[in-house]
Design a protein around this motif. Structure first.
Motif, PDB file in Angstrom:
ATOM      1  N   LEU A  76     -24.081  21.650  34.923  1.00 56.38           N
ATOM      2  CA  LEU A  76     -23.937  20.455  34.094  1.00 56.38           C
ATOM      3  C   LEU A  76     -25.076  20.284  33.087  1.00 56.38           C
ATOM      4  N   VAL A  77     -26.279  20.713  33.436  1.00 55.49           N
ATOM      5  CA  VAL A  77     -27.407  20.577  32.505  1.00 55.49           C
ATOM      6  C   VAL A  77     -27.153  21.328  31.206  1.00 55.49           C
ATOM      7  N   PRO A  78     -26.700  22.601  31.229  1.00 58.87           N
ATOM      8  CA  PRO A  78     -26.372  23.258  29.951  1.00 58.87           C
ATOM      9  C   PRO A  78     -25.252  22.559  29.186  1.00 58.87           C
ATOM     10  N   VAL A  79     -24.278  21.989  29.896  1.00 53.65           N
ATOM     11  CA  VAL A  79     -23.206  21.261  29.213  1.00 53.65           C
ATOM     12  C   VAL A  79     -23.780  20.075  28.442  1.00 53.65           C
ATOM     13  N   PHE A 127     -23.801  20.074  24.280  1.00 56.29           N
ATOM     14  CA  PHE A 127     -23.067  19.030  23.579  1.00 56.29           C
ATOM     15  C   PHE A 127     -24.006  18.221  22.680  1.00 56.29           C
ATOM     16  N   THR A 128     -25.186  17.916  23.196  1.00 54.17           N
ATOM     17  CA  THR A 128     -26.156  17.176  22.387  1.00 54.17           C
ATOM     18  C   THR A 128     -26.587  17.992  21.176  1.00 54.17           C
ATOM     19  N   LEU A 129     -26.890  19.256  21.391  1.00 52.25           N
ATOM     20  CA  LEU A 129     -27.322  20.130  20.296  1.00 52.25           C
ATOM     21  C   LEU A 129     -26.209  20.313  19.274  1.00 52.25           C
ATOM     22  N   THR A 181     -36.244  18.446  22.797  1.00 55.45           N
ATOM     23  CA  THR A 181     -34.923  17.865  22.547  1.00 55.45           C
ATOM     24  C   THR A 181     -35.030  16.387  22.204  1.00 55.45           C
ATOM     25  N   MET A 182     -35.885  15.647  22.919  1.00 54.71           N
ATOM     26  CA  MET A 182     -36.060  14.230  22.637  1.00 54.71           C
ATOM     27  C   MET A 182     -36.643  14.019  21.246  1.00 54.71           C
ATOM     28  N   ILE A 183     -37.632  14.832  20.875  1.00 54.27           N
ATOM     29  CA  ILE A 183     -38.266  14.690  19.557  1.00 54.27           C
ATOM     30  C   ILE A 183     -37.278  15.023  18.444  1.00 54.27           C
ATOM     31  N   VAL A 184     -36.527  16.119  18.608  1.00 54.68           N
ATOM     32  CA  VAL A 184     -35.547  16.511  17.588  1.00 54.68           C
ATOM     33  C   VAL A 184     -34.458  15.452  17.458  1.00 54.68           C
ATOM     34  N   ILE A 196     -19.277  12.440  27.088  1.00 55.79           N
ATOM     35  CA  ILE A 196     -19.431  13.369  28.213  1.00 55.79           C
ATOM     36  C   ILE A 196     -20.901  13.581  28.525  1.00 55.79           C
ATOM     37  N   ALA A 197     -21.728  13.739  27.486  1.00 54.06           N
ATOM     38  CA  ALA A 197     -23.167  13.933  27.699  1.00 54.06           C
ATOM     39  C   ALA A 197     -23.780  12.721  28.396  1.00 54.06           C
ATOM     40  N   ILE A 198     -23.361  11.510  28.003  1.00 51.61           N
ATOM     41  CA  ILE A 198     -23.867  10.295  28.642  1.00 51.61           C
ATOM     42  C   ILE A 198     -23.476  10.255  30.115  1.00 51.61           C
ATOM     43  N   ILE A 199     -22.210  10.538  30.382  1.00 50.43           N
ATOM     44  CA  ILE A 199     -21.720  10.496  31.762  1.00 50.43           C
ATOM     45  C   ILE A 199     -22.435  11.536  32.620  1.00 50.43           C
TER      46      ILE A 199
END
Length: 373
Positions: free
Chosen positions: A149-152, A156-158, A231-234, A276-279
């Motif tokens: 799930l972490v790569p998903v 999705f975020t990227l 990821t947070m900074i970008v 989906i990323a939020i969930i």
């Protein structure tokens, strides 16, 4: 959930660290942080990431010095059982609040963005049922699921950040800092507590790491934490260049970013992948905190059933998620003001205290041993 059987690889531990730190924060942090610090929000994140790296280094130092035992075990060795119980009670309250806030965030997202006519308790209860079932299955099962799930969540975020490139206006990053040093430090305080300071809770899971992969484990944990930070900074920079001064007034910046993506003049409507990323992120974080809460309660009460508190804790968190916050403004205040202070003042201070105490005792023991020799 037997500790002797729950051995996780370094890759699984890295996935757990990303789930604990990034989790739901990738969705909830950029917008309020821009509201607090303006265009300097990403600078605040860099400083907060440095603070979180220090906390992570202390947790790994404790893990190394105490032979890989858990937080409760080496805390008991350092200060005694009764003081350990007293110290761990605020950590229990932290986990109760965090789990409740996570599922409240899920309910608010669905109620405000996707399904406004559905009561929020439906989303809160379903989320905690799934998290409770996963936590009861054990840390090994959860880690195997989270490795997928972490790569998903990350992909999705990227994908949203890359596809939205045409709407970016890089001139919106200036002036810098536009709100002054005080607001920059305010953003640093918020991000240092949520999400980077939350790494202070990660020692509750470090005892499940395989003992023969220590060097690889530490390196991969730092890499995983760096992935969270970058990821947070970008994501924050992309929010600023996409919406400018309006960034601080939007809810769920990535969702808004996805809704504004256009191809050939028409909206792509890919908000669902942000949902989906939020969930996924919130589910993983709630599961791990529920697991840690159960583990703490089991150890502090010395019950034989290692899953005794999973369902009662999930029921309590469900009720708290519906009654703890009087409204959206109260939720914002508690999550972005009270929670960062609690993480820094309770969790991070505890880690720093145990680190100093371990270092002092180690120095005293080595000196005593040299004198005897």
């Amino acid at each position: 959930m037997n500790n002797r059987l729950s051995i996780l690889t370094s890759g699984q531990m890295a996935s757990l660290l990303i789930a604990v730190t990034m989790g739901s924060a990738i969705i909830y942090i950029p917008t309020p942080l821009v509201g607090f610090s303006g265009n300097s929000a990403w600078i605040s994140l860099i400083g907060a990431f440095g603070f979180g790296t220090l906390v992570l280094a202390c947790t790994l130092y404790l893990h190394h010095c105490h032979g890989g035992i858990g937080l409760i075990d080496y805390c008991g060795n350092l200060i005694g059982r009764i003081p350990t119980i007293v110290v761990m009670l605020p950590v229990v309250l932290m986990l109760l609040f965090a789990t409740s806030a996570i599922v409240t965030g899920i309910g608010d997202f669905f109620a405000s963005s996707m399904m406004p006519k559905t009561p929020s308790y439906i989303f809160c209860s379903i989320s905690l049922i799934v998290s409770a079932l996963t936590a009861r299955a054990g840390i090994v099962i959860a880690a195997r699921v989270f490795v997928l799930l972490v790569p998903v969540m990350f992909i999705f975020t990227l994908a949203v950040l890359i596809i939205a490139f045409p709407i970016y206006d890089w001139g919106r990053l200036l002036p810098l800092p536009d709100k002054g040093i005080g607001d920059l430090l305010h953003g640093f305080y918020v991000a240092a507590g949520f999400p980077f300071g939350e790494v202070c809770l990660f020692p509750l899971f470090l005892s499940y790491a395989a003992k023969d992969q220590t060097n690889i484990l530490y390196r991969r944990l730092f890499i995983a934490f760096s992935i969270t930070g970058v990821t947070m900074i970008v994501a924050t920079i992309c929010t600023i260049v996409a919406f400018g001064p309006a960034s601080g007034h939007l809810s769920y910046s990535l969702y808004q970013l996805a809704s504004n993506i256009q191809v050939s003049g028409s909206n792509v409507r890919i908000e669902a992948i942000v949902g989906i990323a939020i969930i996924v992120g919130s589910y993983m974080k709630a599961t791990l905190y529920l697991f840690a809460l159960n583990k703490l309660m089991v150890r502090l009460t010395n019950v034989s059933n290692t899953t005794a508190y999973v369902y009662p804790a999930s029921l309590l968190c469900t009720m708290l998620s519906l009654t703890l916050f009087s409204g959206p403004a109260d939720f914002q205040y508690q999550v972005y003001t009270v929670w960062p202070f609690t993480v820094i003042a309770v969790g991070c201070t505890l880690i720093f205290f145990l680190t100093v105490l371990t270092w002092v005792k180690g120095k005293f023991f080595n000196r005593q041993k040299e004198n005897e020799t």
